[in-house]
Scaffold this motif. Structure first.
Motif, PDB file in Angstrom:
ATOM      1  N   GLN A 193       9.713   6.385 -12.904  1.00  0.00           N
ATOM      2  CA  GLN A 193       9.169   6.331 -14.252  1.00  0.00           C
ATOM      3  C   GLN A 193      10.045   5.530 -15.219  1.00  0.00           C
ATOM      4  OE1 GLN A 193       8.899  10.168 -15.961  1.00  0.00           O
ATOM      5  NE2 GLN A 193       7.764   9.502 -17.754  1.00  0.00           N
ATOM      6  N   GLY A 194       9.416   4.679 -15.994  1.00  0.00           N
ATOM      7  CA  GLY A 194      10.145   3.959 -17.025  1.00  0.00           C
ATOM      8  C   GLY A 194      10.899   2.741 -16.512  1.00  0.00           C
ATOM      9  N   ALA A 195      10.908   2.527 -15.199  1.00  0.00           N
ATOM     10  CA  ALA A 195      11.575   1.338 -14.662  1.00  0.00           C
ATOM     11  C   ALA A 195      10.769   0.101 -15.035  1.00  0.00           C
ATOM     12  CB  ALA A 195      11.722   1.443 -13.144  1.00  0.00           C
ATOM     13  N   GLY A 248      15.545   3.571  -9.937  1.00  0.00           N
ATOM     14  CA  GLY A 248      15.462   4.846 -10.641  1.00  0.00           C
ATOM     15  C   GLY A 248      14.890   4.762 -12.051  1.00  0.00           C
ATOM     16  N   ARG A 249      14.699   5.931 -12.634  1.00  0.00           N
ATOM     17  CA  ARG A 249      14.125   6.103 -13.979  1.00  0.00           C
ATOM     18  C   ARG A 249      14.735   5.151 -14.999  1.00  0.00           C
ATOM     19  NH1 ARG A 249      16.242  10.897 -13.016  1.00  0.00           N
ATOM     20  NH2 ARG A 249      17.679  10.767 -14.769  1.00  0.00           N
ATOM     21  N   GLY A 250      13.881   4.368 -15.608  1.00  0.00           N
ATOM     22  CA  GLY A 250      14.334   3.566 -16.729  1.00  0.00           C
ATOM     23  C   GLY A 250      15.211   2.380 -16.380  1.00  0.00           C
ATOM     24  N   VAL A 253      17.861  -1.208  -0.798  1.00  0.00           N
ATOM     25  CA  VAL A 253      18.824  -1.215  -1.897  1.00  0.00           C
ATOM     26  C   VAL A 253      18.543  -0.009  -2.782  1.00  0.00           C
ATOM     27  CG1 VAL A 253      19.490  -2.443  -4.011  1.00  0.00           C
ATOM     28  CG2 VAL A 253      19.147  -3.700  -1.855  1.00  0.00           C
ATOM     29  N   PHE A 254      19.584   0.649  -3.252  1.00  0.00           N
ATOM     30  CA  PHE A 254      19.423   1.788  -4.148  1.00  0.00           C
ATOM     31  C   PHE A 254      19.953   1.432  -5.539  1.00  0.00           C
ATOM     32  CE2 PHE A 254      21.200   5.434  -6.338  1.00  0.00           C
ATOM     33  CZ  PHE A 254      20.165   6.356  -6.291  1.00  0.00           C
ATOM     34  N   VAL A 255      19.080   1.526  -6.528  1.00  0.00           N
ATOM     35  CA  VAL A 255      19.505   1.361  -7.918  1.00  0.00           C
ATOM     36  C   VAL A 255      19.182   2.669  -8.634  1.00  0.00           C
ATOM     37  CG1 VAL A 255      19.188   0.071 -10.069  1.00  0.00           C
ATOM     38  CG2 VAL A 255      19.067  -1.116  -7.864  1.00  0.00           C
ATOM     39  N   ALA A 256      20.193   3.349  -9.111  1.00  0.00           N
ATOM     40  CA  ALA A 256      19.995   4.653  -9.745  1.00  0.00           C
ATOM     41  C   ALA A 256      19.304   4.495 -11.107  1.00  0.00           C
ATOM     42  CB  ALA A 256      21.342   5.346  -9.911  1.00  0.00           C
ATOM     43  N   HIS A 257      19.096   5.606 -11.790  1.00  0.00           N
ATOM     44  CA  HIS A 257      18.459   5.604 -13.108  1.00  0.00           C
ATOM     45  C   HIS A 257      19.386   4.936 -14.146  1.00  0.00           C
ATOM     46  CE1 HIS A 257      21.120   9.090 -13.073  1.00  0.00           C
ATOM     47  NE2 HIS A 257      21.233   8.896 -14.371  1.00  0.00           N
ATOM     48  N   GLY A 258      18.760   4.374 -15.154  1.00  0.00           N
ATOM     49  CA  GLY A 258      19.536   3.884 -16.287  1.00  0.00           C
ATOM     50  C   GLY A 258      20.468   2.718 -16.006  1.00  0.00           C
ATOM     51  N   CYS A 259      20.108   1.870 -15.049  1.00  0.00           N
ATOM     52  CA  CYS A 259      20.925   0.688 -14.753  1.00  0.00           C
ATOM     53  C   CYS A 259      20.154  -0.572 -15.124  1.00  0.00           C
ATOM     54  CB  CYS A 259      21.294   0.646 -13.273  1.00  0.00           C
ATOM     55  SG  CYS A 259      22.372   2.019 -12.796  1.00  0.00           S
ATOM     56  N   ALA A 296       0.826  -1.215   0.000  1.00  0.00           N
ATOM     57  CA  ALA A 296       0.000   0.000   0.000  1.00  0.00           C
ATOM     58  C   ALA A 296       0.861   1.267   0.000  1.00  0.00           C
ATOM     59  CB  ALA A 296      -0.918  -0.006   1.224  1.00  0.00           C
ATOM     60  N   THR A 297       2.036   1.190   0.628  1.00  0.00           N
ATOM     61  CA  THR A 297       2.890   2.371   0.705  1.00  0.00           C
ATOM     62  C   THR A 297       3.998   2.367  -0.356  1.00  0.00           C
ATOM     63  OG1 THR A 297       4.363   1.277   2.268  1.00  0.00           O
ATOM     64  CG2 THR A 297       2.530   2.529   3.205  1.00  0.00           C
ATOM     65  N   GLY A 298       3.986   1.404  -1.238  1.00  0.00           N
ATOM     66  CA  GLY A 298       4.986   1.360  -2.311  1.00  0.00           C
ATOM     67  C   GLY A 298       4.676   2.443  -3.335  1.00  0.00           C
ATOM     68  N   ALA A 299       5.662   3.279  -3.656  1.00  0.00           N
ATOM     69  CA  ALA A 299       5.417   4.401  -4.564  1.00  0.00           C
ATOM     70  C   ALA A 299       5.876   4.033  -5.977  1.00  0.00           C
ATOM     71  CB  ALA A 299       6.146   5.644  -4.051  1.00  0.00           C
ATOM     72  N   VAL A 300       4.963   3.472  -6.754  1.00  0.00           N
ATOM     73  CA  VAL A 300       5.296   3.049  -8.108  1.00  0.00           C
ATOM     74  C   VAL A 300       4.781   4.087  -9.094  1.00  0.00           C
ATOM     75  CG1 VAL A 300       4.978   1.252  -9.854  1.00  0.00           C
ATOM     76  CG2 VAL A 300       5.243   0.617  -7.436  1.00  0.00           C
ATOM     77  N   ASP A 301       5.678   4.655  -9.884  1.00  0.00           N
ATOM     78  CA  ASP A 301       5.281   5.660 -10.871  1.00  0.00           C
ATOM     79  C   ASP A 301       4.368   5.010 -11.917  1.00  0.00           C
ATOM     80  OD1 ASP A 301       6.386   8.542 -11.949  1.00  0.00           O
ATOM     81  OD2 ASP A 301       5.787   7.176 -13.583  1.00  0.00           O
ATOM     82  N   PRO A 302       3.348   5.737 -12.339  1.00  0.00           N
ATOM     83  CA  PRO A 302       2.431   5.175 -13.357  1.00  0.00           C
ATOM     84  C   PRO A 302       3.188   4.803 -14.633  1.00  0.00           C
ATOM     85  CG  PRO A 302       1.639   7.304 -12.519  1.00  0.00           C
ATOM     86  CD  PRO A 302       2.968   7.087 -11.906  1.00  0.00           C
ATOM     87  N   GLY A 303       4.304   5.448 -14.877  1.00  0.00           N
ATOM     88  CA  GLY A 303       5.082   5.136 -16.080  1.00  0.00           C
ATOM     89  C   GLY A 303       6.075   4.005 -15.898  1.00  0.00           C
ATOM     90  N   ALA A 304       6.025   3.310 -14.759  1.00  0.00           N
ATOM     91  CA  ALA A 304       6.882   2.135 -14.558  1.00  0.00           C
ATOM     92  C   ALA A 304       6.105   0.879 -14.940  1.00  0.00           C
ATOM     93  CB  ALA A 304       7.324   2.056 -13.099  1.00  0.00           C
ATOM     94  N   ARG A 305       6.812  -0.207 -15.229  1.00  0.00           N
ATOM     95  CA  ARG A 305       6.135  -1.452 -15.604  1.00  0.00           C
ATOM     96  C   ARG A 305       6.518  -2.524 -14.591  1.00  0.00           C
ATOM     97  NH1 ARG A 305       8.025  -2.414 -21.240  1.00  0.00           N
ATOM     98  NH2 ARG A 305       8.587  -4.507 -20.571  1.00  0.00           N
ATOM     99  N   VAL A 306       5.536  -2.985 -13.828  1.00  0.00           N
ATOM    100  CA  VAL A 306       5.823  -3.975 -12.784  1.00  0.00           C
ATOM    101  C   VAL A 306       5.063  -5.259 -13.118  1.00  0.00           C
ATOM    102  CG1 VAL A 306       5.593  -4.508 -10.328  1.00  0.00           C
ATOM    103  CG2 VAL A 306       6.168  -2.176 -11.050  1.00  0.00           C
TER     104      VAL A 306
END
Lengths: 339, 339, 339
Positions: B118-120, B135-137, B150-156, B94-104
């Motif tokens: 977004q884009g992840a 992160g993004r994408g 765990v932290f995964v930055a954008h574009g990885c 419920a508290t997971g913040a998933v961007d609408p532009g991400a695909r899970v």
């Protein structure tokens, strides 16, 4: 335009550059740089749109060029200009927990699940990433960016235009204990951490708060990942420290120093300005003069190494025996001369 | 059943094993393994329900046995089979913040306070633990598990069936600066991090994104805790690296290498396949051939050590004086022979 | 009042102390301490309200004094008494995610975005800081404080009155793999971590869970930042370990040891009680007797160092040639004696 990057353009004024790259890049619109003449063969083969180079190397290249004294710096500026950081929109995320007693500038961006405690001050254009923590009364200066999950304890000060990477911890307690009859009694760590402007702090690096006074990180200091800075350390302006370095308590490091990876620096030392310490060395005494210092030993084949290193424990003995031989031979040849 | 673990059963077909243990375990239903003959006394005393061993050791044990070429590997498989990871239920907390532009993927589990930008892309059966950031994408491949924070930055890109432990940081900026008149200018880090399949990354380990290209971690690589991997490092398949290792920028490490704890590896080097580096060594030059390398020096009693290490600074002098003595004695005995 | 700090007051009974400081402090109401006679000049100049010192130094100071056997310990106690930790109010923050199957004492404080999993037990007066994670069935004992963003995995036990600093990871998987045909097979890590009372764990330090049994940290152990403790390590009571130390699997360290910064300790060793290891040393074999041990090499000017260290690879050769010369000279002088 070239002027903005402290360079002179040789080539068409309508030259279009779209991205930075290496000399062997095949991307269209790429600009690369060359400083080291050993890359001249790559320069001859390159198909990039333009090259950043010094006056001295200009004769080796016929294409469009940006001529400058410091191609690497010019490259860095162009790369930064072509790739502005994606900054989140100003405002506080719905899940950002900002204490009513904190002061957050309107232009600042506070990320999801970030926590800003009472009395904290977040300056203009600051970015506080998701999951960050800024403790009671701490200050983050204008334009600084704390990436995700940075921890800044209470009573610390981050200057302007700093960048702090994920997992960094600023202001945790220094390792201070009094020993009494074999037991350790905690000494409260009452100082803070004061970080200057334009400082960069790497991922999972830790900077302890001072015992009575602040731990001090000067303007322009660059810290890589997984570095430990103990309580009351002072680091002078523009010093750069590579990853996995540990600096023990109350040591003062000068300006413009360069500390290699995995270096250890003992406590209560003074390191002069412009000192360079090579990777993995131990600094166990103060360094009073600028220069390059080292205790690095290069890995060799293990079998040969083992044979040699075993003799280390005989080194004092070897030195004494050699001295003994020298004396004896000297005495004998004196005797022989007399005979 | 034994077949599934690449072993042959000697003993009752209805043998019931409930847990793995050591030879001295008193738990009922335990299975232990032995590889090293030095544990034969423990084998003779053991009361475990079954033992995993090689053909060669079989004669020393009368009880139920699983016979296999590689008892440790067999033990690992049985332990894994008896102790499946507790995976959280699929779905987004419920508290997971998933961007609408991400695909899970529907079968993925996203934990409390996790952030997916977004884009992840989060693949099938992936577990993103509480407080993680993708992160993004960025892409996390099928079956991978990111433990908490765990932290995964954008574009990885994280491959399939990877395990990443708490506090690990993937894709923070590489430590790249250009020096200009004593000041550091940031070089934007435009590459990403590309991690293969079945990679394990330890707690609080940091892997920096590349400057222009990606940092590359090959399939099957195992990284322990608190390791630093700098920008543009490449690590070959199935290489294992122990804790507290630091690897400087652009170094390429081969396949199936084993790097001991606290090893430091300088930048821009090439390390061949099948190289083993012993703990705490510094690798300061490329290693072109497989083999074992070392620069480790073992701690001794401090008083003896101090006496010997003080001579290190005289070593060149010692070597020269020895050469001098040899020449002199050689000359004298030639002279004596002539007389 | 002095009695409470194990000291005797010399001076007015209505002496008012408001804060601890150093001898050169100009704050009013400050109390400082002196242990080392080298600070006697500072003692003579001091204007603090009172000084903590030993009987032996009392004659050098005329002002108000607290006389005690251990001024540092007395100072620590007074500092602690004057600066009580700001503890958050009891209760669970609105955003704290506590599983209904967890047990949280009424006097405990659970911070924002903290996660307490099923079966966890949080004792009286415990503080679980913002963003912390306490896994399934783990126990945090009375009065312990987990600062922000601490991770405690499932099945671990933290004793009473412990302090754990931000970013610390307790109970991540040990680095256990079986090698089979060049590939690593994960060995499930089925033990936990058991931490005694009054333990302090530094920022971003990692303590792995055991393979089959627990990793054990004794009462009163103090761990600095960025330390790695591998699976099944055992650390005896009141041992203190400085930052950036790495301890490999299954090693047992005695009581009251002091391990310097960046020390590495290999796996499966036994270290006796009361062992001190100097900074950056490698412990590669068991240490059976109390004492001070070292392998530290101090950084020197790089040019001199390079000349000397190059000879390290000739050391075995040097030792052999020296022996050869000694034999030869000894033989010649025997011959000369006979002649």
């Amino acid at each position: 335009m070239a002027h903005r990057f402290r360079a002179t353009l040789r080539g068409p004024a309508d030259l279009v550059i779209t991205q930075v790259g290496e000399l062997d890049s095949s991307a269209s619109g790429a600009i690369a740089f060359i400083m080291n003449p050993k890359y001249l063969p790559a320069l001859k083969r390159t198909s990039v749109a333009a090259v950043i180079l010094t006056e001295r190397l200009l004769e080796h290249y016929q294409g469009p060029a940006l001529v400058t004294k410091n191609p690497h710096a010019c490259f860095a500026r162009i790369a930064g200009w072509l790739n502005p950081e994606a900054r989140p929109a100003a405002g506080i995320h719905a899940t950002g927990a900002v204490d009513p007693g904190a002061r957050v500038a309107a232009s600042a961006a506070i990320g999801a699940y970030a926590i800003i405690e009472q009395g904290a001050v977040i300056g203009e254009d600051v970015v506080i990433g998701p999951g960050c923590f800024v403790g009671r009364g701490s200050v983050v200066g204008r334009g600084s960016c704390l990436h995700a999950r940075v921890f800044v304890a209470h009573g610390c000060r981050i200057g302007e235009e700093c960048i702090i990477h994920p997992g960094a911890v600023v202001g945790s307690d220094g390792f201070g204990f009094a020993l009494e009859e074999g037991k350790w009694i905690k000494v409260p760590q009452l100082g803070g951490v004061c970080i200057g402007d334009r400082v960069e702090i790497g991922a999972n690096t830790t900077i302890d708060r001072g015992a009575l006074h602040d731990t001090l990180i000067g303007n322009g200091v660059k810290l890589d990942n997984l570095i430990q800075i103990a309580h009351n350390v002072e680091i002078g302006e523009d010093t750069a420290i590579a990853a996995c370095v540990g600096i023990a308590g109350s040591t003062r490091i000068g300006k413009r120093c360069m500390i290699g990876g995995q270096v250890g620096i003992a406590g209560h030392l003074e390191i002069a300005d412009d000192v360079q310490v090579l990777g993995k060395s131990l600094v166990a005494g103060s360094i009073r003069e600028a220069g390059v210092y080292s205790a690095s030993v290069k890995a060799e084949r293990a079998d040969a190494w083992r044979r040699n290193v075993a003799r280390l424990n005989q080194l004092d003995d070897i030195a004494r025996r050699l001295r003994e031989l020298e004396k004896r031979i000297s005495a004998e040849s004196t005797k022989a001369d007399k005979e």
